[in-house]
Scaffold this active site. Structure first.
Site, PDB file in Angstrom:
ATOM      1  CG  ASP A 228     -50.216   9.357   9.320  1.00 48.65           C
ATOM      2  OD1 ASP A 228     -50.372   9.596   9.965  1.00 48.65           O
ATOM      3  OD2 ASP A 228     -51.114   9.632   7.675  1.00 48.65           O
TER       4      ASP A 228
ATOM      5  CG  PHE B 291     -45.793  12.859   2.531  1.00 51.67           C
ATOM      6  CD1 PHE B 291     -46.872  11.527   3.094  1.00 51.67           C
ATOM      7  CD2 PHE B 291     -45.388  12.345   1.888  1.00 51.67           C
ATOM      8  CE1 PHE B 291     -47.723  10.793   2.657  1.00 51.67           C
ATOM      9  CE2 PHE B 291     -45.551  10.680   1.267  1.00 51.67           C
ATOM     10  CZ  PHE B 291     -47.031  10.401   1.268  1.00 51.67           C
TER      11      PHE B 291
ATOM     12  NE  ARG C 204     -44.132   0.830  -3.204  1.00 52.36           N
ATOM     13  CZ  ARG C 204     -45.578   1.866  -2.168  1.00 52.36           C
ATOM     14  NH1 ARG C 204     -44.850   1.012  -1.169  1.00 52.36           N
ATOM     15  NH2 ARG C 204     -46.743   1.710  -2.472  1.00 52.36           N
TER      16      ARG C 204
ATOM     17  CD  GLU D  34     -49.120  -0.955   8.957  1.00 49.98           C
ATOM     18  OE1 GLU D  34     -48.054  -0.158   8.242  1.00 49.98           O
ATOM     19  OE2 GLU D  34     -49.945  -0.705   9.307  1.00 49.98           O
ATOM     20  CG  ASP D  35     -45.599   2.097   6.378  1.00 49.99           C
ATOM     21  OD1 ASP D  35     -46.393   1.852   6.775  1.00 49.99           O
ATOM     22  OD2 ASP D  35     -45.505   1.966   4.994  1.00 49.99           O
TER      23      ASP D  35
END
Ligand code: IMP
Length: 179
Positions: A105, A154, A167, A101-102
């Site tokens: 959150d 963010f 990205r 996963e990136d």
């Protein structure tokens, strides 16, 4: 998030720092998965760059597959219900699955995915996440491999987007609204 339309970037982790950390994670995963049947599952699109680099840092036979998900929208977001846009091509039965996963959150997406993968008769299911934002967690998820823990900001870059942009940045940056 229209406040980000005119925004600036503050580098949080440089390209070199990201790469160095991924080498460390890969070395640990290589030790932990000796003799196992390692199946990497990349969660598109955010984890694509991380997966590409992490898999090259793992010195073991492995397979890689891709899944794309989207949340059902604001109303059901809190329930963690997600829609599978592109499912895996291969079976996970008997495999030692490492979900890549990136960022974790709220943890809702991952919570859903872990549950889903366990029901596919995997031998084990663990998670490698490049970033962890623990302050916003709503669901308890056990993340075995974490690249960096970050504050509640963010972030974009290295696979992570804002409205599909950023990205391609080789570093991770905080997206700051300009005042
Ligand atoms: P969760 O279900 O709330 O844990 O959300 C996970 C997904 O939301 C991640 O896989 C990202 O795609 C996205 N996300 C969460 N935080 C950020 C961020 O700071 N920048 C970009 N995407 C994010």
């Amino acid at each position: 998030m229209s406040e980000f339309t005119n925004s600036s970037l503050k580098v949080l982790f440089s390209a070199a720092q990201v790469q160095e950390r991924i080498q460390e994670m890969g070395a640990r995963i290589t030790r932990d998965y000796q003799g196992k049947s390692l199946a990497l599952v990349c969660v598109l699109k955010g984890a694509s760059l991380f997966t590409a680099d992490l898999m090259r840092a793992i010195d073991l036979p492995l397979t890689v597959d891709f899944i794309a998900v989207s949340s059902y929208g604001a109303a059901s977001k809190s329930s963690g219900e997600v829609r599978i846009l592109k499912d895996l091509d291969t079976s996970l039965k008997g495999r030692d699955v490492l979900v890549v996963e990136d960022i974790v959150d709220t943890g809702l997406t991952l919570n859903y995915l872990l549950d889903n993968f366990r029901r596919r008769d995997a031998a084990s299911v663990q998670v490698a996440a490049l970033l962890d934002k623990p302050e916003r967690r709503l669901a308890t998820v056990d993340v075995a491999y974490i690249g960096f823990t970050i504050p509640n900001e963010f972030v974009v870059g290295y696979g992570l987007d804002y409205a599909e942009r950023y990205r391609n940045l080789p570093f991770v940056a905080i997206l700051q609204p300009n005042d």
